[in-house]
Design an enzyme around this catalytic site. Structure first.
Site, mmCIF file in Angstrom:
data_model
loop_
_atom_site.group_PDB
_atom_site.id
_atom_site.type_symbol
_atom_site.label_atom_id
_atom_site.label_comp_id
_atom_site.label_asym_id
_atom_site.label_seq_id
_atom_site.Cartn_x
_atom_site.Cartn_y
_atom_site.Cartn_z
ATOM 1 N N ARG A 170 3.113 22.417 -0.067
ATOM 2 C CA ARG A 170 3.680 22.619 1.270
ATOM 3 C C ARG A 170 5.147 22.203 1.315
ATOM 4 N NH1 ARG A 170 0.649 22.685 5.980
ATOM 5 N NH2 ARG A 170 1.963 21.156 7.018
ATOM 6 N N ARG A 174 14.105 21.893 -4.056
ATOM 7 C CA ARG A 174 15.292 22.750 -4.200
ATOM 8 C C ARG A 174 16.422 21.999 -4.888
ATOM 9 N NH1 ARG A 174 15.637 21.875 1.816
ATOM 10 N NH2 ARG A 174 14.236 23.585 2.256
ATOM 11 N N ARG A 247 -9.639 14.360 8.129
ATOM 12 C CA ARG A 247 -8.929 13.087 8.176
ATOM 13 C C ARG A 247 -8.516 12.861 9.617
ATOM 14 N NH1 ARG A 247 -9.357 9.013 5.263
ATOM 15 N NH2 ARG A 247 -7.166 8.361 5.385
ATOM 16 N N ARG A 278 3.932 6.958 8.627
ATOM 17 C CA ARG A 278 5.263 7.293 9.129
ATOM 18 C C ARG A 278 5.475 6.733 10.532
ATOM 19 N NH1 ARG A 278 4.131 13.871 8.830
ATOM 20 N NH2 ARG A 278 2.207 13.824 10.026
ATOM 21 N N GLU A 298 2.138 5.912 12.833
ATOM 22 C CA GLU A 298 0.991 6.776 12.510
ATOM 23 C C GLU A 298 0.145 6.151 11.397
ATOM 24 O OE1 GLU A 298 2.358 10.867 12.687
ATOM 25 O OE2 GLU A 298 0.845 11.375 11.192
ATOM 26 N N TYR A 346 -5.725 24.274 7.218
ATOM 27 C CA TYR A 346 -4.567 23.409 7.433
ATOM 28 C C TYR A 346 -3.432 24.288 7.982
ATOM 29 C CZ TYR A 346 -1.502 19.461 5.976
ATOM 30 O OH TYR A 346 -0.634 18.392 5.911
ATOM 31 N N ASP A 348 -0.340 25.585 10.297
ATOM 32 C CA ASP A 348 0.773 25.160 11.133
ATOM 33 C C ASP A 348 0.749 26.003 12.415
ATOM 34 O OD1 ASP A 348 2.006 23.095 9.682
ATOM 35 O OD2 ASP A 348 2.838 24.544 8.269
HETATM 36 P P1 FAD Z 1 -5.908 22.197 18.543
HETATM 37 O O1 FAD Z 1 -4.514 21.872 18.888
HETATM 38 O O2 FAD Z 1 -6.711 21.184 17.808
HETATM 39 O O3 FAD Z 1 -6.650 22.603 19.888
HETATM 40 C C1 FAD Z 1 -8.049 22.712 19.980
HETATM 41 C C2 FAD Z 1 -8.450 22.232 21.353
HETATM 42 O O4 FAD Z 1 -9.852 22.442 21.523
HETATM 43 C C3 FAD Z 1 -8.201 20.739 21.543
HETATM 44 O O5 FAD Z 1 -7.419 20.529 22.693
HETATM 45 C C4 FAD Z 1 -9.609 20.161 21.682
HETATM 46 O O6 FAD Z 1 -9.668 19.048 22.557
HETATM 47 C C5 FAD Z 1 -10.384 21.353 22.225
HETATM 48 N N1 FAD Z 1 -11.823 21.266 21.941
HETATM 49 C C6 FAD Z 1 -12.408 20.985 20.758
HETATM 50 N N2 FAD Z 1 -13.743 20.978 20.893
HETATM 51 C C7 FAD Z 1 -13.999 21.273 22.192
HETATM 52 C C8 FAD Z 1 -15.197 21.391 22.956
HETATM 53 N N3 FAD Z 1 -16.401 21.204 22.395
HETATM 54 N N4 FAD Z 1 -15.093 21.699 24.261
HETATM 55 C C9 FAD Z 1 -13.880 21.869 24.856
HETATM 56 N N5 FAD Z 1 -12.719 21.756 24.174
HETATM 57 C C10 FAD Z 1 -12.778 21.460 22.859
HETATM 58 N N6 FAD Z 1 2.185 22.287 12.996
HETATM 59 C C11 FAD Z 1 3.456 22.739 12.884
HETATM 60 O O7 FAD Z 1 3.689 23.950 12.909
HETATM 61 N N7 FAD Z 1 4.511 21.859 12.749
HETATM 62 C C12 FAD Z 1 4.336 20.523 12.718
HETATM 63 O O8 FAD Z 1 5.302 19.766 12.594
HETATM 64 C C13 FAD Z 1 2.998 20.017 12.825
HETATM 65 N N8 FAD Z 1 2.759 18.700 12.791
HETATM 66 C C14 FAD Z 1 1.490 18.233 12.919
HETATM 67 C C15 FAD Z 1 1.273 16.860 12.922
HETATM 68 C C16 FAD Z 1 0.002 16.362 13.074
HETATM 69 C C17 FAD Z 1 -0.210 14.872 13.067
HETATM 70 C C18 FAD Z 1 -1.103 17.257 13.238
HETATM 71 C C19 FAD Z 1 -2.488 16.714 13.410
HETATM 72 C C20 FAD Z 1 -0.900 18.618 13.228
HETATM 73 C C21 FAD Z 1 0.387 19.123 13.068
HETATM 74 N N9 FAD Z 1 0.640 20.501 13.101
HETATM 75 C C22 FAD Z 1 1.927 20.962 12.977
HETATM 76 C C23 FAD Z 1 -0.462 21.479 13.254
HETATM 77 C C24 FAD Z 1 -0.668 21.906 14.715
HETATM 78 O O9 FAD Z 1 -1.059 20.784 15.476
HETATM 79 C C25 FAD Z 1 -1.762 22.959 14.756
HETATM 80 O O10 FAD Z 1 -1.469 24.054 13.913
HETATM 81 C C26 FAD Z 1 -2.027 23.529 16.168
HETATM 82 O O11 FAD Z 1 -1.819 22.610 17.184
HETATM 83 C C27 FAD Z 1 -3.440 24.016 16.183
HETATM 84 O O12 FAD Z 1 -3.756 24.626 17.405
HETATM 85 P P2 FAD Z 1 -5.274 24.940 17.746
HETATM 86 O O13 FAD Z 1 -5.294 25.517 19.101
HETATM 87 O O14 FAD Z 1 -5.882 25.709 16.633
HETATM 88 O O15 FAD Z 1 -6.010 23.526 17.675
HETATM 89 N N1 UDP Z 2 3.858 13.987 1.105
HETATM 90 C C1 UDP Z 2 4.197 12.923 0.291
HETATM 91 N N2 UDP Z 2 5.247 12.135 0.637
HETATM 92 C C2 UDP Z 2 5.968 12.334 1.750
HETATM 93 C C3 UDP Z 2 5.626 13.428 2.593
HETATM 94 C C4 UDP Z 2 4.555 14.227 2.243
HETATM 95 O O1 UDP Z 2 3.550 12.687 -0.715
HETATM 96 O O2 UDP Z 2 6.904 11.566 2.013
HETATM 97 C C5 UDP Z 2 2.700 14.822 0.722
HETATM 98 C C6 UDP Z 2 1.402 14.305 1.359
HETATM 99 O O3 UDP Z 2 0.345 14.533 0.460
HETATM 100 C C7 UDP Z 2 1.245 15.187 2.565
HETATM 101 C C8 UDP Z 2 1.756 16.513 2.008
HETATM 102 O O4 UDP Z 2 2.855 16.148 1.166
HETATM 103 O O5 UDP Z 2 -0.091 15.251 2.994
HETATM 104 C C9 UDP Z 2 2.192 17.516 3.038
HETATM 105 O O6 UDP Z 2 3.193 16.921 3.832
HETATM 106 P P1 UDP Z 2 3.457 17.412 5.300
HETATM 107 O O7 UDP Z 2 4.676 16.722 5.789
HETATM 108 O O8 UDP Z 2 3.420 18.889 5.320
HETATM 109 O O9 UDP Z 2 2.191 16.812 6.044
HETATM 110 P P2 UDP Z 2 1.781 16.878 7.599
HETATM 111 O O10 UDP Z 2 3.039 16.944 8.406
HETATM 112 O O11 UDP Z 2 0.912 18.079 7.739
HETATM 113 O O12 UDP Z 2 1.052 15.598 7.797
#
Ligand code: FAD
Ligand code: UDP
Length: 364
Positions: A170, A174, A247, A278, A298, A346, A348
């Protein structure tokens, strides 16, 4: 009677609901939490948009997706450039000439490439079999030891030797002095927060918060002809083949009486001893100048049923288990599974938007 019942008001549910309305059909969105937005949810605190469930930076190479989201929000020019703190040493991410210079004192791409080739050769790895081997082949043993090994073991709760290599792919690698974490053409954060953007997507659509589909399944299913389910797929089927692995995370959110706590939106702590992965300082996502600041620390967490399943663990074992649930899903008429949890990927945010638009085109 609605045409669609959409379970989950995250990005997937909101995009799908918007398309339903646009197609002249009716839908009801239900959400277990007390707010819309899923994990992209933001809320204001001390004048700052706080990313409640961790840093969310929108980035994509898909022009259609970028144009689509820009209809619902104006995006700022934020470019993600996290830094890594390894026992007090600061490195730029992703792995680029700034990282190599700090690590080895090299100044040209050729020197850096020579160093990497030498480290790869010393490792003796031909075909990488897991994340550790993949990382060593990509960035050499020293960077692996300082910037990847500890962070990844903390994040995923297991050593890098037991993880699939795609996770590390991911991150870009570069040979330019470019600290942009994403290799994406378009990037930014909605001005005013993601919640505002998702509110716009859901404009004119009935949403019921604090409503868990699984605990009122019979009654809610009777309200619509079709169901779009974006919760965890294994939970829908009452874990009949056993739970998929996820996780989880714990966010310790603090408001501090200081203007600038860490000088960057994202600082990763890549050693194994620091218990968190982080610290996010939210104001830097929007170039904030408020007198106070909000940070979130986090902590990675093992997942057990009942906890928030933030990350699917897409290793071979879980992907095989998911395939069994997917086969069941295909035999469940009237229900379509989507989103990060419904499709156990996984994803985005841009991939979620794209998948929701594709599903809408196919189903509506
Ligand atoms: P979700 O956002 O999980 O929405 C699903 C919803 O369904 C939730 O609100 C949940 O409460 C609801 N739900 C579940 N079960 C039920 C039920 N039984 N009844 C009613 N409601 C229910 N993506 C990026 O592009 N850039 C980023 O920088 C990035 N950072 C991230 C950092 C973290 C820590 C995490 C966890 C994810 C990150 N993502 C990022 C990914 C991003 O959050 C997801 O791709 C996106 O939000 C997923 O949308 P979704 O609607 O599929 O799921
Ligand atoms: N990662 C790492 N060191 C860092 C940042 C990321 O080893 O400083 C690895 C780690 O395994 C992580 C993966 O790269 O799960 C993907 O990172 P990303 O930032 O995409 O994770 P997310 O934002 O989805 O938590």
């Amino acid at each position: 009677m609605y045409d669609y019942l959409i379970v989950g008001a995250g990005l997937y549910g909101a995009v799908f609901a918007h398309e339903v309305k646009k197609a002249g059909k009716t839908c009801l969105v239900i959400e277990r939490r007390d707010h819309i937005g899923g994990n992209a949810y933001t809320r204001e605190q001390a004048g700052i948009q706080v990313h409640q469930y961790g840093a969310h930076i929108f980035h994509t190479n898909n022009k259609m997706v970028w144009r689509y989201v820009n209809r619902f929000a104006e995006f700022n020019r934020y470019t993600n450039s996290p830094i890594a703190n390894y026992r007090g040493e600061i490195y730029n991410l992703p792995f680029n000439m700034n990282t190599f210079n700090r690590m080895w004192g090299v100044t040209t791409p050729e020197q850096a490439q020579r160093k990497l080739a030498q480290q790869k050769q010393e490792s003796g790895i031909q075909t990488p079999q897991n994340l550790e081997e993949q990382a060593i082949c990509l960035v050499g043993r020293e960077i692996y030891e300082k910037l990847i090994k500890g962070y990844t073991a903390k994040q995923w709760g297991r050593p890098c030797t037991e993880l699939p290599s795609f996770i590390i792919n991911r991150l870009p690698l570069r040979f330019t002095y470019d600290n942009n974490y994403f290799a994406a053409v378009y990037q930014g954060i909605p001005i005013g927060g993601y919640t505002k953007m998702i509110e716009k997507l859901l404009d004119g659509i009935e949403v019921r918060l604090n409503t868990d589909f699984l605990s009122q399944r019979e009654q809610l299913s009777g309200l619509a002809r079709h169901i779009i389910y974006t919760g965890p797929i294994d939970a829908y089927f009452a874990y009949c083949y056993g739970p998929l692995e996820y996780r989880s995370l714990r966010f310790d959110i603090r408001e501090l009486d200081t203007e600038n706590y860490q000088g960057n939106a994202v600082v990763n702590y890549t050693d194994i001893e620091t218990p968190y992965t982080r610290i996010i300082e939210h104001k830097h996502f929007e170039f904030g100048t408020q007198p106070r600041t909000v940070i979130s620390i986090e902590y990675p967490l093992a997942w057990t049923p009942g906890q928030e399943p933030y990350y699917p663990v897409n290793d071979e074992k879980n992907d095989a288990l998911y395939a069994r649930y997917q086969a069941l899903a295909e035999k469940t008429p009237g229900v379509f599974f989507g989103g990060r949890l419904g499709s156990y990927r996984y994803y985005d945010m841009d991939q979620v938007v794209e998948a929701a638009l594709q599903a809408a085109e196919r189903l509506l």
